[in-house]
Each structure stands twice: as structure tokens, then as C-alpha cells.
Design a protein around this motif. Structure first.
Motif, PDB file in Angstrom:
ATOM      1  N   LEU A 127      16.085  10.554 -57.974  1.00  0.00           N
ATOM      2  CA  LEU A 127      15.379  11.695 -57.392  1.00  0.00           C
ATOM      3  C   LEU A 127      13.893  11.411 -57.224  1.00  0.00           C
ATOM      4  N   VAL A 128      13.310  10.659 -58.150  1.00  0.00           N
ATOM      5  CA  VAL A 128      11.903  10.256 -58.011  1.00  0.00           C
ATOM      6  C   VAL A 128      11.741   9.392 -56.758  1.00  0.00           C
ATOM      7  N   TRP A 129      12.655   8.426 -56.594  1.00  0.00           N
ATOM      8  CA  TRP A 129      12.613   7.570 -55.402  1.00  0.00           C
ATOM      9  C   TRP A 129      12.824   8.388 -54.136  1.00  0.00           C
ATOM     10  N   LEU A 130      13.726   9.357 -54.182  1.00  0.00           N
ATOM     11  CA  LEU A 130      14.030  10.178 -53.015  1.00  0.00           C
ATOM     12  C   LEU A 130      12.819  11.012 -52.604  1.00  0.00           C
ATOM     13  N   ARG A 131      12.144  11.606 -53.551  1.00  0.00           N
ATOM     14  CA  ARG A 131      10.955  12.407 -53.227  1.00  0.00           C
ATOM     15  C   ARG A 131       9.869  11.533 -52.585  1.00  0.00           C
ATOM     16  N   LYS A 132       9.734  10.317 -53.077  1.00  0.00           N
ATOM     17  CA  LYS A 132       8.761   9.396 -52.501  1.00  0.00           C
ATOM     18  C   LYS A 132       9.150   9.045 -51.069  1.00  0.00           C
TER      19      LYS A 132
END
Length: 295
Positions: A127-132
Motif C-alpha cells: 500500500l505504501v508503494w501503491l500510494r507513491k
């Protein structure tokens, strides 16, 4: 007592005088690239090993489950601007879809629980990667995209082969189109696979499959690792993607033409490929008379 002398065998190089198949996938063509004889035995003769019953879920089963979880999650949120969604809401949704996929698997095979825990360790990182990625302007378009494309081969007359496959995910940013393929393997392994242009054909093969021109392609790795390394991220090929796609188009057409015209399909004896090849006993790699090539 009768004595029988052991005789070394010749390296096999059978012919396929015509193309017996009308469909070709990335996996099948990768087999041809790695060893023509493996392709001949596995995909033209359609020989298979007998499957062993194993209570332990395999890494491939885990990979399939992860693909399904992420496809469900993204299709659920496809019409929503993820910049407006709260992190807690996204996290709850991803957990919900993970439970929906993994719980029935765990019920049938309790040892799948270990794989569920492994995915749980990467959910937050995903999810961190997705938000980025969303912040960089990328938008999700579709998942699990089935595609079939006609591919003409001139071999004493035009013959059409259907290229077939399933693309894990398609994203867009303005005029850019990127195809993504999820991998539950270590990033280092993926990087090594992509070192030599043309040796790993999966990503450029998707460029042939997708109807719209694809400008980029990457593996999305989800790895279980230490805090010093990224758990989720992109691993693109080193070379410009459109160039890889065009090179594959030319190579594929030439390879299929040679097969259709009766070119031999020799066993290559590549140690890395042979180590895991189920056709090793069939080609008798360890008993070739050409000892230098069999080492």
C-alpha cells in the motif's frame, strides 16, 4: 556371460516439419528460447511428468493466490481516485480480499496459513508503494487481461499463429501505458533474469499481446525481506522497452519460420536450464558422446 558395452548417445535434435500448434504463450516461447528440445518435448509432443501429491502448498500456489487478491482489490477500487481514499480504508479492503482468497485455501490445506502470514507481512509495504505510484500520476486500468493476437509467419505460405496470454495489470499515465507482472520472488533474482536482453521474454511478449502500444513494462516484486530492503517495488528491464518488443517480434517470426521449414530443435545442454528440466532423462543429457557440451 554376455558382456554389453555402454555406448554414449548423440545429442538429440529432432525436426518439427510443420507448426502443429495454432497458439503460443510466453511460457511456451520461453521454453523454446531456453532449450529447443525442451520446447519440442514439452509443447509439441505435450509430454508431462506425473504430478506428485504434496501436502505442502507450493510457491506457485502462493503466487496465484496473491495475483487473485490484488486483482480483486484493484478492480474494487478501479473507479475511485485513490488519492481521496484513506490509508485505513485501503488497508481494510486489502485485508478483506486477502481473507476472501486465502481462507478457503487454508480450510482445505491448513499449511497455507504460513503463506497467508507471508502476504500479511507485505500488505502494508504494498500500500505504501501503491500510494507513491498514484502520486506519480499512474492510474490502474485493468487486471488479469486475457489477450489473443494473430501473428503471421511466412514459411512457404502465410501461416497464422495466435499469441495468447494473460496480463496481470495495466496502468496508464497520460499517453504512457505500462504492463505490470506480479512476482513473489526476490528482486535480485528478477534483476538477474533481465540482465541479458532477449533472454527473459515475458515482459516484451506482453507488448505483442496488448492491443494498444505499450511504452513500459516492469515486474512488481513482493518479497519477504529485512527492513534494509524494499519489500515491494518495480524491476523493469535495463533496455528500452519498445526496442525489446520489436526485437522479440523479429526473433519470434524467424524462430517459427525455421521450425515450420524443418529446422532441427536441438538440446542445448545449458547447465542452469538442465538442472530443473523434467526432460533431462528423455534427452539423456548425461550420456551424450559430445562430453565438452554436456558439462
Amino acid at each position: 556371460m554376455q558382456q554389453v558395452a555402454a555406448t554414449l548417445t548423440a545429442r538429440p535434435a529432432p525436426h518439427a516439419p510443420q507448426l502443429p500448434r495454432l497458439e503460443l504463450s510466453a511460457t511456451q516461447y520461453q521454453s523454446l528460447v531456453e532449450c529447443p528440445y525442451q520446447f519440442y518435448a514439452r509443447h509439441l509432443l505435450r509430454l508431462r511428468e506425473l504430478e506428485e501429491i504434496n501436502e505442502d502448498p507450493s510457491p506457485s500456489e502462493y503466487g496465484k493466490a496473491v495475483h487473485e487478491v490484488l486483482a480483486r482489490f484493484h478492480l474494487k477500487w478501479r473507479e475511485v481516485d485513490l488519492r481521496q481514499a484513506s490509508p485505513k480504508e485501503l488497508a481494510a479492503s486489502l485485508t478483506e480480499h486477502a481473507n476472501a482468497v486465502f481462507d478457503p485455501l487454508i480450510e482445505r490445506r491448513p499449511r497455507m496459513l504460513a503463506w497467508r502470514r507471508q502476504f500479511a507481512e507485505t500488505q502494508n509495504a504494498y500500500l505504501v508503494w501503491l500510494r507513491k505510484r498514484v502520486a506519480e500520476g499512474w492510474s490502474f486500468v485493468d487486471a488479469e487481461v486475457k489477450a489473443t493476437v494473430a501473428f503471421d509467419v511466412d514459411a512457404g505460405g502465410v501461416r497464422t499463429i495466435d499469441l495468447v496470454g494473460r496480463i496481470d495489470r495495466v496502468d496508464v499515465r497520460g499517453d504512457e501505458v505500462e504492463v505490470l507482472d506480479y512476482k513473489t520472488r526476490r528482486r535480485q533474482q528478477l534483476a538477474e533474469d533481465l540482465v541479458l536482453a532477449g533472454e527473459s521474454i515475458q515482459l516484451p511478449f506482453y507488448g505483442l499481446l496488448h492491443l494498444a502500444p505499450v511504452t513500459r513494462a516492469s515486474f512488481v516484486f513482493l518479497q519477504r525481506t529485512s527492513d534494509r530492503q524494499e519489500q515491494v517495488g518495480l524491476q523493469p528491464p535495463r533496455q528500452p522497452y519498445p526496442r525489446l518488443v520489436e526485437a522479440l517480434r523479429v526473433r519470434l517470426r524467424n524462430d517459427l519460420q525455421r521450425i515450420a521449414l524443418g529446422a532441427p530443435l536441438p538440446a542445448l545442454g545449458n547447465e542452469i536450464v538442465c538442472e530443473w528440466c523434467e526432460m533431462r532423462g528423455l534427452c539423456r543429457r548425461d550420456f551424450w558422446h559430445d562430453e565438452d557440451s554436456a558439462r
